[in-house]
Design a protein around this motif. Structure first.
Motif, short mmCIF file in Angstrom:
data_model
loop_
_atom_site.label_atom_id
_atom_site.label_comp_id
_atom_site.label_asym_id
_atom_site.label_seq_id
_atom_site.Cartn_x
_atom_site.Cartn_y
_atom_site.Cartn_z
N GLU A 8 0.81 -1.21 0.00
CA GLU A 8 0.00 0.00 0.00
C GLU A 8 0.85 1.27 0.00
OE1 GLU A 8 -1.98 -1.24 3.49
OE2 GLU A 8 -3.78 -1.84 2.41
N ARG A 9 2.16 1.10 -0.04
CA ARG A 9 3.08 2.23 -0.10
C ARG A 9 3.67 2.29 -1.50
NH1 ARG A 9 5.59 0.01 5.21
NH2 ARG A 9 4.16 0.90 6.72
N GLU A 10 3.76 3.50 -2.06
CA GLU A 10 4.32 3.63 -3.39
C GLU A 10 5.03 4.96 -3.55
OE1 GLU A 10 1.23 3.72 -6.43
OE2 GLU A 10 -0.16 4.59 -5.01
N VAL A 11 5.95 5.00 -4.49
CA VAL A 11 6.63 6.22 -4.86
C VAL A 11 6.17 6.53 -6.27
CG1 VAL A 11 8.86 7.31 -5.29
CG2 VAL A 11 8.61 5.70 -3.39
N VAL A 12 5.60 7.72 -6.46
CA VAL A 12 5.05 8.07 -7.76
C VAL A 12 5.61 9.40 -8.25
CG1 VAL A 12 2.91 6.78 -7.46
CG2 VAL A 12 3.01 9.14 -6.73
N LYS A 13 5.67 9.54 -9.55
CA LYS A 13 6.06 10.80 -10.19
C LYS A 13 4.78 11.49 -10.60
CE LYS A 13 8.76 13.59 -12.68
NZ LYS A 13 8.68 14.92 -12.21
N ALA A 14 4.52 12.65 -10.03
CA ALA A 14 3.31 13.40 -10.38
C ALA A 14 3.53 14.10 -11.72
CB ALA A 14 2.99 14.42 -9.30
N PRO A 15 2.55 14.03 -12.61
CA PRO A 15 2.68 14.70 -13.91
C PRO A 15 2.97 16.19 -13.75
CG PRO A 15 0.71 13.33 -13.84
CD PRO A 15 1.26 13.37 -12.44
N ALA A 17 5.39 17.71 -12.30
CA ALA A 17 5.92 18.11 -11.00
C ALA A 17 7.39 17.71 -10.87
CB ALA A 17 5.10 17.45 -9.89
N ALA A 18 8.09 18.44 -10.01
CA ALA A 18 9.49 18.13 -9.72
C ALA A 18 9.57 17.00 -8.70
CB ALA A 18 10.19 19.37 -9.18
N LEU A 44 6.80 14.51 0.96
CA LEU A 44 7.54 15.19 -0.09
C LEU A 44 8.94 15.51 0.43
CD1 LEU A 44 4.87 17.81 -1.24
CD2 LEU A 44 5.42 15.64 -2.34
N LYS A 45 9.95 15.00 -0.23
CA LYS A 45 11.34 15.33 0.12
C LYS A 45 11.65 16.75 -0.34
CE LYS A 45 12.64 11.27 1.72
NZ LYS A 45 13.03 11.10 3.11
N LYS A 46 12.76 17.30 0.10
CA LYS A 46 13.19 18.65 -0.28
C LYS A 46 13.12 18.82 -1.80
CE LYS A 46 17.09 21.81 -0.05
NZ LYS A 46 18.46 22.00 0.44
N GLY A 47 12.46 19.89 -2.24
CA GLY A 47 12.37 20.20 -3.67
C GLY A 47 11.31 19.43 -4.44
N CYS A 48 10.68 18.45 -3.81
CA CYS A 48 9.64 17.67 -4.49
C CYS A 48 8.29 18.38 -4.37
CB CYS A 48 9.53 16.27 -3.89
SG CYS A 48 10.99 15.26 -4.21
N GLU A 49 7.39 18.05 -5.27
CA GLU A 49 6.10 18.74 -5.27
C GLU A 49 4.97 17.89 -5.83
OE1 GLU A 49 6.09 22.12 -7.99
OE2 GLU A 49 7.50 21.08 -9.26
N ILE A 50 3.78 18.31 -5.46
CA ILE A 50 2.55 17.81 -6.08
C ILE A 50 2.20 18.88 -7.10
CG2 ILE A 50 0.11 17.31 -5.75
CD1 ILE A 50 0.85 16.45 -2.88
N GLU A 89 -11.63 23.27 -3.42
CA GLU A 89 -13.00 22.90 -3.75
C GLU A 89 -13.14 22.44 -5.19
OE1 GLU A 89 -16.11 25.49 -2.39
OE2 GLU A 89 -14.83 26.27 -0.80
N ASP A 90 -14.22 21.75 -5.46
CA ASP A 90 -14.59 21.29 -6.80
C ASP A 90 -14.49 22.46 -7.79
OD1 ASP A 90 -15.73 19.82 -8.92
OD2 ASP A 90 -17.74 20.43 -8.33
N GLY A 91 -13.84 22.21 -8.93
CA GLY A 91 -13.72 23.23 -9.97
C GLY A 91 -12.53 24.15 -9.80
N HIS A 92 -11.72 23.93 -8.77
CA HIS A 92 -10.54 24.76 -8.53
C HIS A 92 -9.27 23.92 -8.73
CE1 HIS A 92 -12.73 28.27 -6.94
NE2 HIS A 92 -13.64 27.34 -6.65
N ALA A 93 -8.12 24.60 -8.71
CA ALA A 93 -6.84 23.94 -8.93
C ALA A 93 -5.87 24.28 -7.82
CB ALA A 93 -6.26 24.36 -10.28
N HIS A 94 -4.94 23.34 -7.54
CA HIS A 94 -3.95 23.57 -6.49
C HIS A 94 -2.70 22.73 -6.71
CE1 HIS A 94 -5.23 20.07 -3.60
NE2 HIS A 94 -5.38 19.73 -4.85
N GLY A 95 -1.66 23.02 -5.92
CA GLY A 95 -0.42 22.27 -5.92
C GLY A 95 0.35 22.60 -4.65
N LEU A 96 1.40 21.85 -4.36
CA LEU A 96 2.18 22.03 -3.14
C LEU A 96 3.63 21.65 -3.39
CD1 LEU A 96 2.21 22.54 -0.01
CD2 LEU A 96 1.74 20.10 0.24
N LYS A 97 4.55 22.49 -2.90
CA LYS A 97 5.98 22.22 -3.06
C LYS A 97 6.67 22.30 -1.71
CE LYS A 97 10.13 23.52 -5.51
NZ LYS A 97 10.71 24.32 -6.60
#
Length: 113
Positions: A8-15, A17-18, A44-50, A89-97
């Motif tokens: 149930e644990r995985e490492v993924v590359k977000a489209p 994203a760094a 998220l490790k240093k410099g990584c992002e969603i 919320e629905d219809g909005h966009a976001h990200g996190l670094k």
């Protein structure tokens, strides 16, 4: 009772994203039910992002457990740290670094409409 397994644990590359995302599902897909798409512990490790992304027919909350980051929603940015909660919320966009030297850890919850 739920006991997380390595499957149930995985490492993924977000489209678009760094870096990468370390994702641990907290409950099974079956347990999510009809109104929850994801309930996970994210690191998220240093410099990584969603990467910046939109939500349609759902909303997403981030509960920051540790570290610091820059949260962007609808092209506006704010600093977040342990104890902060964001909700896109629905219809909005976001990200996190992650902008700190330590890991940024959070709980992510996606709720369907």
């Amino acid at each position: 009772m739920i006991k997380t397994t390595a499957a149930e644990r995985e490492v993924v590359k977000a489209p678009g994203a760094a870096g990468f995302i370390m994702k641990e599902s907290l409950i099974t897909a079956e347990q999510l039910g009809a109104h929850c798409r994801m309930f996970s512990h994210i690191t998220l490790k240093k410099g990584c992002e969603i990467g910046y992304h939109e939500h349609h027919e759902e909303g997403e909350a981030y509960y920051i457990l540790a570290g610091k980051g820059i949260y962007e929603e609808d092209k506006k940015t704010i600093e977040v740290e342990a104890g902060d909660v964001t909700f896109c919320e629905d219809g909005h966009a976001h990200g996190l670094k992650n902008v700190s030297d330590e890991d940024l850890e959070m709980i992510a919850l996606i709720l369907k409409k």
